[in-house]
Design a protein around this motif. Structure first.
Motif, PDB file in Angstrom:
ATOM      1  N   LEU A 195      -2.237  -6.751   4.136  1.00 27.99           N
ATOM      2  CA  LEU A 195      -1.170  -5.807   4.924  1.00 27.99           C
ATOM      3  C   LEU A 195      -0.568  -6.773   6.398  1.00 27.99           C
ATOM      4  O   LEU A 195       0.242  -6.433   6.921  1.00 27.99           O
ATOM      5  N   SER A 196      -1.046  -8.434   6.340  1.00 30.50           N
ATOM      6  CA  SER A 196      -0.046  -9.090   7.150  1.00 30.50           C
ATOM      7  C   SER A 196       1.735  -8.727   6.767  1.00 30.50           C
ATOM      8  O   SER A 196       1.914  -8.434   6.062  1.00 30.50           O
ATOM      9  N   TYR A 207       3.693  -9.726   4.654  1.00 30.62           N
ATOM     10  CA  TYR A 207       2.771  -9.427   2.676  1.00 30.62           C
ATOM     11  C   TYR A 207       2.892  -8.332   2.269  1.00 30.62           C
ATOM     12  O   TYR A 207       2.556  -7.724   1.209  1.00 30.62           O
ATOM     13  N   TYR A 208       2.931  -6.945   3.528  1.00 34.28           N
ATOM     14  CA  TYR A 208       2.629  -5.663   3.156  1.00 34.28           C
ATOM     15  C   TYR A 208       3.552  -5.216   1.765  1.00 34.28           C
ATOM     16  O   TYR A 208       2.190  -4.367   1.268  1.00 34.28           O
ATOM     17  N   ALA A 239       5.083  -6.273  -0.685  1.00 36.52           N
ATOM     18  CA  ALA A 239       4.557  -7.023  -1.883  1.00 36.52           C
ATOM     19  C   ALA A 239       3.225  -6.985  -2.498  1.00 36.52           C
ATOM     20  O   ALA A 239       2.655  -6.771  -3.989  1.00 36.52           O
ATOM     21  N   TYR A 240       1.453  -6.728  -0.863  1.00 33.12           N
ATOM     22  CA  TYR A 240       0.227  -6.419  -2.528  1.00 33.12           C
ATOM     23  C   TYR A 240       0.698  -4.851  -1.981  1.00 33.12           C
ATOM     24  O   TYR A 240       0.119  -3.846  -2.638  1.00 33.12           O
ATOM     25  N   TYR A 241       0.309  -4.492  -0.755  1.00 35.60           N
ATOM     26  CA  TYR A 241      -0.586  -3.374   0.040  1.00 35.60           C
ATOM     27  C   TYR A 241       0.420  -2.046  -1.023  1.00 35.60           C
ATOM     28  O   TYR A 241      -0.303  -1.582  -1.821  1.00 35.60           O
TER      29      TYR A 241
END
Lengths: 484, 95, 486
Positions: free
Chosen positions: A363-364, A367-368, A370-372
């Motif tokens: 969540l940081s 990176y939100y 790309a991941y979340y």
């Protein structure tokens, strides 16, 4: 009398052939006798249980009983029970006496059931083996050197060892179905929103769902009827009406269309599991069902998607454990940050910390997306695959787990291999669908589970299929040798 | 992406988790492995796909504006680590 | 170099609901610590939020009043950070999809110019608790009564160029939320507070400079002081060849300066994501239109109506409609007279306003109520008292001595309009003022007018202010003219 199903006990109670007090005493004796070996209970409440049993007997005597009146149940220690310790199997909540009842607990109390105690589990429901508990691992009644599955391992173990006829569990990525499969019992994860989450300590809010663990599908239907329904205290609770789950149990399954996803029968599936599922499917075909091959091509991605979403939500859900208002507080904090960091660092176990860190990371800033966000997008793809498949078929059948119960300690040091064992269950949570796991055979004395997935709010249908299967088989009647 | 000592410490701080020095290496490995698993998502093209935050895509339910809760301070503070004069106590801090 | 300040405000307004935004606990100021914090507000394990319908209605009301777009679908998100008075470790707020966006409001500046300020967005969120640093030696005490109080955060565009503009904007928003009856606007109790974003840039430059955010300012005066301090500080920093850092500041009104917040929150990474406990808020046109139909008269509409219906000047109308309480006071008072709008307006803007300022109280608790002021104005209108005596009566009313009629009666302040009685006083004064009469006689005609004032004053003194000044003037002028010729 411990070997009877919930439905049978209910019948005996109504006919006053047994009393609730006798039944509760029997269960409590067995629980105390076997808990040292199985470690499936965190707490037992003999006095309050007997008092409730006496009250239940009065109700039955007065002709005011329902199907659950006087029936002993055990609750996963993730449900808040007002006035009783509710630990989530964590040091963090070892001293936590819940000041209120979860909606599920309240509903089951109102239905007359008698709470015996609280069951052991993976800490904060994070795990697939019930080994991450602050109170030590739960053991599998079929083989004490093996895990019972998790996270609702204590509940599945208690029902399997016939210490209680019914238990509650919660399922975020398979935590009802997988332990039910590994312990040879029946476990139902309802549609997301069917059962209120109020007072059920959150792990991953968009995935968590409470449900019953019982010996049979019929018992699961009785429990679900009492547990489910709209709750104004849970904004995600579904307004859809609750079906009469027991009324449709005996419907014939002639004409039932069963979807079989090829992706669930890959090389990682153990051969005996494949064989047991195939045999079960043959029986269902003989009963008039037809089998249709379906495609769920992105199944393999459900694991990464699940671990991103569940970890992200858990990292935020578990921020409230800060040592300020309840729960564990470290000794002599030197300042406020020390209070936060050490209370959390000392209060949470390793697996919980790992997941909080992964969730914090995805969540940081930077990176939100790309991941979340990516995980949320694939989540839609996975859900759409299921929705499309369920336009062609009535239910989808898969194995519940790729293998039978594994040895204690075998996967604790390798989180990824532990995560991969959830491959057949997590996508159902991502899509929010209902699914039930029922016993369909054994390998080397260890139970094998089959998963029946239904359409949204189609609990009646999957209970019907499971019940029909249980009418022509007796796997669900097998009791581990030491607990007969 | 792999985790090193600094990234583990940064994330642990953001999450307010005290991690002792001996366990940092273990976290580096575990988190790196988990992230490798997660990165399998990368191969999927998700252009133009709306994220799904909630499986059922329902609207929220609303509550009428009414006071339904009574004061339960005594019950709630029985389970608190440190209380004085009805306040939760924490080490003094400056805003 | 000439510097141009660029200012934007984030105003936090507590909404005047009965219960909290996500729980059924009471939303009331001043209760004993933690007696209004329920399981949801405390973030107890398993507790879940459910949104209060009234907060949506209030947000939509505000959005319509500032001509904004109302989002049919808005989403609550979690803003994650650790703080002792933030119970869940996250604040439920709105991030990507706020309920209100792209609005605007007109503000009047001190020089009379009108400026439009853009409203980027207004979103709903929950307030945090309070940390008490004074009462517990070595500790901080946490009171969570305020946790979960509904807030609407109104974010302006960086459209303001001076501290005065920021204050005018803040006052306008304050007035509006009171007009809409969505907040009590009580600044002492923290119902209305703001964060000021300030940067500077060379005049003519279009790019924005690095901004600082001064947090939690709870008075109009402090906003002005804090912004001015910050502008001067930043200019000094840049002119000394240094750079302004993006940082979060607190304003210290005692020292009249800003200082950096000590907490490490600044570099925070809030990890916003949609709150999985709260599905999206979806509203339809019918809902919005129902609220639009119920909107009260807004300041701008009221101002026009005051000009049209009462014949007031633009200035008077603006003054009287700047706050709803003042406008209500005015209308109540006028309704109790025979249409003495201008007189009432004058009294509100002069005597009443001075008294309120002196005692530092709000008009809705003024010791002279609208009805009382109307009673006094009626006596001015029917010539019972002069303006001068009326001020004396007003003072007595303010001290709680009764209604205008009571005071006039008790103190015998009724104006003398009997010509014979006045003439007698005039004659006496002329007879007693030989020297002044001589001066008057010798003065050139253009200066005689001024000298009449002396005689008027003496006559008024003799009548203890009760003689009708108009009559005194007429009589004196006529008599002196005759004597002057003699």
């Amino acid at each position: 009398m411990h070997e009877f199903t919930l439905a049978e006990l209910s019948h005996l109670l109504q006919k006053r052939e047994i009393s609730s007090v006798e039944l509760v005493e029997t269960c409590l004796e067995r629980a105390e006798q076997f808990n040292d070996g199985l470690n499936c209970f965190i707490s037992l409440f003999p006095e309050p249980a007997l008092e409730r049993a006496r009250h239940a007997d009065e109700l039955i005597g007065g002709g005011k009983a329902g199907p659950l009146t006087g029936i002993p149940v055990v609750h996963k220690d993730i449900f808040c029970t007002g006035g009783f310790k509710t630990s989530c199997a964590s040091k963090m909540l070892d001293n936590f006496i819940a000041p209120y009842d979860a909606t599920v607990v309240d509903k089951l109390n109102m239905a007359g059931s008698v709470m015996l105690g609280k069951t052991n589990m993976d800490e904060f429901a994070m795990g697939s083996s019930s080994e991450t508990s602050f109170y030590g691992p739960v053991r599998n009644p079929w083989d004490a050197s093996r895990v019972p599955g998790g996270s609702s391992g204590g509940s599945a173990c208690a029902v399997s060892a016939r210490l209680a006829p019914a238990a509650t569990g919660t399922d975020t990525g398979g935590s009802i179905r997988q332990p039910a499969a590994l312990c040879g019992v029946t476990g139902l994860k309802p549609t997301y929103g069917r059962v209120s989450r109020y007072g059920m300590i959150a792990f991953a809010s968009s995935l968590d769902q409470g449900g019953p663990i019982t010996q049979t599908a019929e018992d699961a239907a009785l429990m679900l009827a009492a547990m489910s329904g709209f709750d104004e205290n849970d904004a995600t609770s579904a307004e859809a009406g609750v079906d009469n789950y027991t009324a449709t149990l005996n419907k014939e399954i002639k004409g039932l269309k069963i979807g079989l996803p090829a992706e669930y029968f890959s090389e990682q599936l153990e051969r005996p599991v494949t064989d047991a599922i195939t045999a079960a499917l043959n029986l269902l075909e003989e009963a008039g069902a037809s089998i249709i091959e379906i495609e769920l091509p992105n199944t393999e991605l459900s694991i990464p998607v699940y671990y991103v979403i569940a970890s992200a939500e858990c990292s935020s859900n578990l921020s409230r454990y800060d040592g300020v208002r309840f729960g564990y507080r470290c000794d002599n904090p030197k300042d406020i940050d020390d209070l936060f960091c050490r209370s959390r660092g000392e209060g949470f176990g390793d697996e919980v910390k790992r997941r909080i860190m992964i969730g914090t990371y995805v969540l940081s800033a930077g990176y939100y997306d790309a991941y979340y966000l990516k995980a949320q997008q694939i989540r839609r793809m996975l859900r759409d695959e299921f929705s499309n498949a369920l336009k062609q078929v009535d239910v989808i059948i898969t194995p519940t787990t790729p293998s039978t119960a594994f040895p204690l300690g075998a996967r604790v040091d390798d989180p990824v291999s532990m995560y991969l064992s959830d491959i057949y269950t997590v996508s159902v949570n991502l899509a929010g669908l209902p699914a039930i796991s029922i016993p369909v055979g054994f390998n080397d004395g260890l139970p094998i589970g089959m998963q029946v997935i239904g359409d949204y709010f189609g609990e009646a249908r999957i209970l019907n299929v499971a019940h029909q299967y249980q009418q022509i088989t007796d796997w669900h009647k097998r009791v581990p040798r030491d607990y007969q | 992406m792999s985790f090193n000592k600094t990234t583990v410490q940064d994330i642990a701080w953001l999450a307010r988790l005290a991690i002792d020095d001996q366990s940092i290496a273990g976290y580096e490995k575990d988190l790196t492995d988990i992230l490798a698993l997660v990165e399998r998502m990368k191969k999927v093209n998700t252009a133009d796909i709306q994220p799904l935050a909630h499986p059922l895509e329902i609207d929220t339910q609303l509550r009428p504006d009414a006071v339904t809760e009574e004061n339960q301070r005594d019950d709630f503070q029985k389970i608190a680590p440190a209380i004085t004069d009805g306040h939760y106590l924490v080490p003094k801090f400056v805003e | 170099m000439q510097w141009e300040p660029v200012i934007g405000l984030e105003i936090h307004v507590q909404l005047a609901t009965k219960s909290k935004i996500f729980s059924g606990a009471a939303n009331r100021f001043g209760a004993a610590a933690n007696t209004q914090a329920c399981a949801v507000d405390l973030g107890l394990p398993g507790a879940l939020p459910v949104t209060n319908e009234a907060v949506l209605r209030m947000a939509v009301k505000f959005g319509l009043a500032v001509d904004a777009t109302i989002a049919k679908r808005s989403v609550f998100a979690r803003k994650n950070y650790f703080y002792p008075d933030l119970p869940k470790g996250y604040q439920i707020s709105q991030y990507e999809l706020p309920i209100v966006h792209d609005g605007r409001i007109r503000i009047e500046l001190r020089d009379g110019a009108v400026k439009e300020v853009g409203i980027t967005r207004a979103h709903l969120e929950e307030d945090a608790g309070k940390s008490m640093h004074e009462d517990f030696p070595g500790f901080t005490g946490i009171d969570l009564n305020r946790a979960g109080t509904p807030l609407i955060e109104i974010v302006s565009e960086p459209d303001m160029r001076a501290a005065g503009e920021a204050v005018a904007y803040m006052k306008k928003i304050h007035s509006l939320v009171r007009y809409l009856e969505i907040s009590d606007g009580n600044m002492q109790e923290g119902s209305f507070r703001c964060d000021a974003n300030v940067s500077i840039r060379p005049k003519g430059e279009t790019k924005l400079g690095t901004r600082t955010e001064t947090k939690n300012i709870n008075s109009f005066r402090f906003v002005e002081q804090a912004i001015n301090y910050e502008i001067h500080r930043q200019i000094a920093v840049v002119e000394a060849g240094n750079e302004v850092f993006q940082e979060t500041l607190l304003f210290d009104p005692v020292k009249n300066e800003t200082r950096p917040m000590r907490s490490k929150e600044e570099a925070n990474d809030y990890r916003y994501f949609p709150d999985p406990d709260l599905p999206p808020v979806v509203i339809d046109n019918a809902y919005i239109e129902t609220i639009r139909a119920q909107l009260p008269e807004l300041p701008e509409q009221k101002r026009r109506r005051f000009m049209d219906d009462f014949g007031l000047s633009e200035y008077d109308s603006s003054y009287l409609t700047a706050s709803k309480d003042t406008a209500d006071y005015f209308e109540t008072a006028v309704a109790a007279t025979k249409g003495e709008a201008k007189l009432i307006a004058n009294w509100i803007m002069s005597e009443l306003s001075a008294a309120l300022n002196r005692d530092n109280i709000d008009i809705n608790v003024a010791r002279v109520t609208a009805e009382m002021l109307a009673g006094l104005v009626n006596r001015i209108a029917d010539n019972t008292v002069s303006n001068k005596i009326a001020r004396q009566v007003f003072g007595a009313m303010w001290r709680g001595e009764g209604s205008a009629d009571d005071i006039i009666e008790k103190q015998g302040l009724k104006q003398v309009t009997d010509t014979g009685e006045i003439e007698k006083s005039v004659d006496e004064v002329i007879a007693e003022s030989g020297a002044q009469l001589e001066q008057y006689r010798n003065a050139p005609p253009e200066k005689q007018g001024k000298l009449v004032g002396y005689f008027v004053g003496q006559v008024m003194k003799k009548s203890r202010g009760k003689a009708n000044p108009k009559q005194v003037n007429q009589l004196l002028s006529a008599k002196l003219k005759n004597l002057g010729r003699g």
